[in-house]
Design a protein around this motif. Structure first.
Motif, PDB file in Angstrom:
ATOM      1  N   LEU A  33       0.993  -1.428  -0.018  1.00 37.91           N
ATOM      2  CA  LEU A  33      -0.118   0.208   0.024  1.00 37.91           C
ATOM      3  C   LEU A  33       0.784   1.158  -0.227  1.00 37.91           C
ATOM      4  O   LEU A  33       1.814   1.563   0.848  1.00 37.91           O
ATOM      5  CB  LEU A  33      -0.481   0.055   1.493  1.00 37.91           C
ATOM      6  N   LEU A  34       0.552   2.542  -0.970  1.00 34.24           N
ATOM      7  CA  LEU A  34       1.363   3.379  -0.319  1.00 34.24           C
ATOM      8  C   LEU A  34       0.336   4.651  -0.912  1.00 34.24           C
ATOM      9  O   LEU A  34      -1.036   4.293  -1.166  1.00 34.24           O
ATOM     10  CB  LEU A  34       1.724   3.327  -2.848  1.00 34.24           C
ATOM     11  N   ALA A  35       1.006   5.098   0.281  1.00 31.23           N
ATOM     12  CA  ALA A  35       0.060   6.323   0.640  1.00 31.23           C
ATOM     13  C   ALA A  35       0.706   7.536   0.702  1.00 31.23           C
ATOM     14  O   ALA A  35       1.696   8.016   1.736  1.00 31.23           O
ATOM     15  CB  ALA A  35      -0.905   6.066   1.795  1.00 31.23           C
ATOM     16  N   PRO A  36       0.862   8.962  -0.706  1.00 28.86           N
ATOM     17  CA  PRO A  36       1.012   9.361  -0.847  1.00 28.86           C
ATOM     18  C   PRO A  36       1.595  11.197   0.577  1.00 28.86           C
ATOM     19  O   PRO A  36       0.001  10.910   0.928  1.00 28.86           O
ATOM     20  CB  PRO A  36       1.831  10.462  -1.538  1.00 28.86           C
ATOM     21  N   PHE A  37       2.678  11.543   1.048  1.00 30.47           N
ATOM     22  CA  PHE A  37       2.615  12.452   1.928  1.00 30.47           C
ATOM     23  C   PHE A  37       2.083  13.483   1.098  1.00 30.47           C
ATOM     24  O   PHE A  37       2.062  13.500   0.800  1.00 30.47           O
ATOM     25  CB  PHE A  37       3.835  12.882   2.794  1.00 30.47           C
ATOM     26  N   LYS A  38       1.534  14.316   2.795  1.00 33.14           N
ATOM     27  CA  LYS A  38       0.374  15.576   1.520  1.00 33.14           C
ATOM     28  C   LYS A  38       1.145  16.256   0.782  1.00 33.14           C
ATOM     29  O   LYS A  38       2.938  16.637   1.342  1.00 33.14           O
ATOM     30  CB  LYS A  38       0.648  16.413   3.347  1.00 33.14           C
ATOM     31  N   GLY A  39       1.254  16.893  -0.381  1.00 32.53           N
ATOM     32  CA  GLY A  39       1.740  17.624  -0.923  1.00 32.53           C
ATOM     33  C   GLY A  39       3.221  16.793  -1.823  1.00 32.53           C
ATOM     34  O   GLY A  39       3.696  17.442  -2.304  1.00 32.53           O
ATOM     35  N   ARG A  40       2.941  15.378  -1.486  1.00 34.44           N
ATOM     36  CA  ARG A  40       4.164  15.041  -2.452  1.00 34.44           C
ATOM     37  C   ARG A  40       3.642  14.231  -3.962  1.00 34.44           C
ATOM     38  O   ARG A  40       4.964  12.251  -3.749  1.00 34.44           O
ATOM     39  CB  ARG A  40       4.642  13.923  -1.206  1.00 34.44           C
ATOM     40  N   GLU A  41       2.357  13.897  -3.789  1.00 35.26           N
ATOM     41  CA  GLU A  41       2.004  12.960  -4.733  1.00 35.26           C
ATOM     42  C   GLU A  41       2.387  13.186  -5.968  1.00 35.26           C
ATOM     43  O   GLU A  41       2.812  11.646  -6.693  1.00 35.26           O
ATOM     44  CB  GLU A  41       0.144  13.268  -4.695  1.00 35.26           C
ATOM     45  N   ALA A  42       3.317  13.594  -7.202  1.00 37.11           N
ATOM     46  CA  ALA A  42       3.622  13.979  -7.793  1.00 37.11           C
ATOM     47  C   ALA A  42       4.926  13.905  -7.488  1.00 37.11           C
ATOM     48  O   ALA A  42       5.230  13.027  -8.283  1.00 37.11           O
ATOM     49  CB  ALA A  42       3.885  15.732  -8.354  1.00 37.11           C
ATOM     50  N   ALA A  43       5.420  13.360  -6.425  1.00 34.58           N
ATOM     51  CA  ALA A  43       6.460  13.323  -6.366  1.00 34.58           C
ATOM     52  C   ALA A  43       6.781  11.638  -6.505  1.00 34.58           C
ATOM     53  O   ALA A  43       7.909  10.712  -6.911  1.00 34.58           O
ATOM     54  CB  ALA A  43       7.807  13.629  -5.570  1.00 34.58           C
ATOM     55  N   LEU A  44       5.633  11.167  -5.761  1.00 33.30           N
ATOM     56  CA  LEU A  44       5.328  10.084  -5.564  1.00 33.30           C
ATOM     57  C   LEU A  44       5.293   9.011  -6.939  1.00 33.30           C
ATOM     58  O   LEU A  44       5.914   8.268  -7.021  1.00 33.30           O
ATOM     59  CB  LEU A  44       4.800   9.662  -4.569  1.00 33.30           C
ATOM     60  N   SER A  45       5.043   9.965  -7.855  1.00 32.93           N
ATOM     61  CA  SER A  45       4.467   9.382  -8.922  1.00 32.93           C
ATOM     62  C   SER A  45       5.464   9.206  -9.774  1.00 32.93           C
ATOM     63  O   SER A  45       5.999   8.755 -10.573  1.00 32.93           O
ATOM     64  CB  SER A  45       3.374  10.433  -9.568  1.00 32.93           C
ATOM     65  N   ALA A  46       6.173   9.992  -9.896  1.00 38.16           N
ATOM     66  CA  ALA A  46       7.433  10.601 -10.422  1.00 38.16           C
ATOM     67  C   ALA A  46       8.019   8.990 -10.237  1.00 38.16           C
ATOM     68  O   ALA A  46       9.058   8.218 -10.724  1.00 38.16           O
ATOM     69  CB  ALA A  46       8.189  11.473 -10.408  1.00 38.16           C
ATOM     70  N   ALA A  47       8.250   9.225  -8.864  1.00 37.09           N
ATOM     71  CA  ALA A  47       9.414   8.025  -8.289  1.00 37.09           C
ATOM     72  C   ALA A  47       8.909   6.012  -8.331  1.00 37.09           C
ATOM     73  O   ALA A  47       9.655   5.094  -8.945  1.00 37.09           O
ATOM     74  CB  ALA A  47       9.448   7.862  -6.823  1.00 37.09           C
ATOM     75  N   LEU A  48       7.764   6.284  -8.857  1.00 39.76           N
ATOM     76  CA  LEU A  48       6.774   4.776  -8.957  1.00 39.76           C
ATOM     77  C   LEU A  48       7.193   4.813 -10.470  1.00 39.76           C
ATOM     78  O   LEU A  48       7.309   3.833 -10.958  1.00 39.76           O
ATOM     79  CB  LEU A  48       5.529   4.704  -9.244  1.00 39.76           C
ATOM     80  N   GLU A  49       7.266   5.775 -11.488  1.00 39.91           N
ATOM     81  CA  GLU A  49       7.415   5.504 -12.806  1.00 39.91           C
ATOM     82  C   GLU A  49       8.948   5.506 -12.909  1.00 39.91           C
ATOM     83  O   GLU A  49       8.883   4.120 -13.804  1.00 39.91           O
ATOM     84  CB  GLU A  49       7.290   6.613 -13.448  1.00 39.91           C
ATOM     85  N   ALA A  50       9.942   5.733 -11.690  1.00 44.77           N
ATOM     86  CA  ALA A  50      11.867   5.749 -12.089  1.00 44.77           C
ATOM     87  C   ALA A  50      11.618   4.255 -11.618  1.00 44.77           C
ATOM     88  O   ALA A  50      12.311   3.504 -12.673  1.00 44.77           O
ATOM     89  CB  ALA A  50      12.062   7.045 -11.393  1.00 44.77           C
ATOM     90  N   ALA A  51      10.768   4.393 -10.473  1.00 45.77           N
ATOM     91  CA  ALA A  51      11.935   2.769  -9.700  1.00 45.77           C
ATOM     92  C   ALA A  51      11.091   1.135 -10.692  1.00 45.77           C
ATOM     93  O   ALA A  51      11.254   0.359 -10.846  1.00 45.77           O
ATOM     94  CB  ALA A  51      11.299   3.122  -8.523  1.00 45.77           C
ATOM     95  N   HIS A  52       8.896   1.616 -11.262  1.00 40.75           N
ATOM     96  CA  HIS A  52       8.401   0.185 -11.452  1.00 40.75           C
ATOM     97  C   HIS A  52       7.592   0.448 -12.692  1.00 40.75           C
ATOM     98  O   HIS A  52       7.537  -0.751 -12.935  1.00 40.75           O
ATOM     99  CB  HIS A  52       7.750  -0.014 -10.163  1.00 40.75           C
ATOM    100  N   GLY A  53       8.379   1.713 -13.774  1.00 38.47           N
ATOM    101  CA  GLY A  53       7.705   1.907 -15.023  1.00 38.47           C
ATOM    102  C   GLY A  53       6.295   2.333 -14.911  1.00 38.47           C
ATOM    103  O   GLY A  53       5.945   2.099 -15.662  1.00 38.47           O
TER     104      GLY A  53
END
Length: 181
Positions: A33-53
């Motif tokens: 389960l991934l629950a982004p920290f407040k204001g970190r949604e875009a950064a999480l999406s970018a990190a998820l894209e980089a790590a897992h495509g």
């Protein structure tokens, strides 16, 4: 000393073929389960894209492919299915391993939508609920996650403790649809 052996959630219950439909258990290596920290949604999406495509899914959607998928799992939450979560994701989100807590089954074949129409208050017809669409909903009396993974295939996730009930309800509905011809 007693030796304990790990069993899958649907061990001894599946697979099942009824009519032209099959019900099988899927056993992803990891459910995170991934629950982004407040204001970190875009950064999480970018990190998820980089790590897992794949990016963080929009509400009601899933991203990725069969071996690695991110499924919308509720407000500001996604479930990473398949790979172990990259450690860098923890910089942007609360990361929780749910692998042992969920049962995952797949129903596929001609009539699968008719089976679920008897049990779910959501329109799951392929013309409306396309591949990559997902819903958190009720199946009979259980809360589930349903994701379309193919033209005639749907993945259903339920709490592990409800696996036998889920299989029972799905098999009964499969039998009823098959009996109608």
């Amino acid at each position: 000393m007693v030796e304990l052996t790990a069993k899958s959630a649907c061990a001894g219950l599946l697979p099942a073929t009824i009519g032209g439909m099959t019900l099988t258990e899927e056993t992803p290596a990891h459910l995170t389960l991934l629950a982004p920290f407040k204001g970190r949604e875009a950064a999480l999406s970018a990190a998820l894209e980089a790590a897992h495509g794949m990016g963080f899914p929009a509400p009601g959607r899933a991203t990725g492919k069969a071996e690695a998928r991110a499924i919308w799992f509720g407000r500001a939450q996604a479930l990473l299915v398949g790979p172990a979560a990259d450690a860098g994701l923890a910089d942007h989100a609360a990361v929780t391993d749910l692998t042992d807590g969920w049962a995952v089954v797949k129903i596929e074949g001609e009539g699968a939508e008719d089976v679920l129409a008897r049990l779910v208050p959501v329109d799951l017809r392929a013309s409306v609920f396309k591949r990559g669409h997902t819903a958190r909903t009720e199946l009979k009396h259980m809360m589930v996650s349903i994701t379309r993974t193919g033209p005639k295939a749907l993945q259903i996730m339920v709490f592990r403790s409800l696996a036998a009930t889920l299989v029972h309800d799905l098999k009964r509905a499969m039998e009823a649809v098959t009996a109608r011809g």
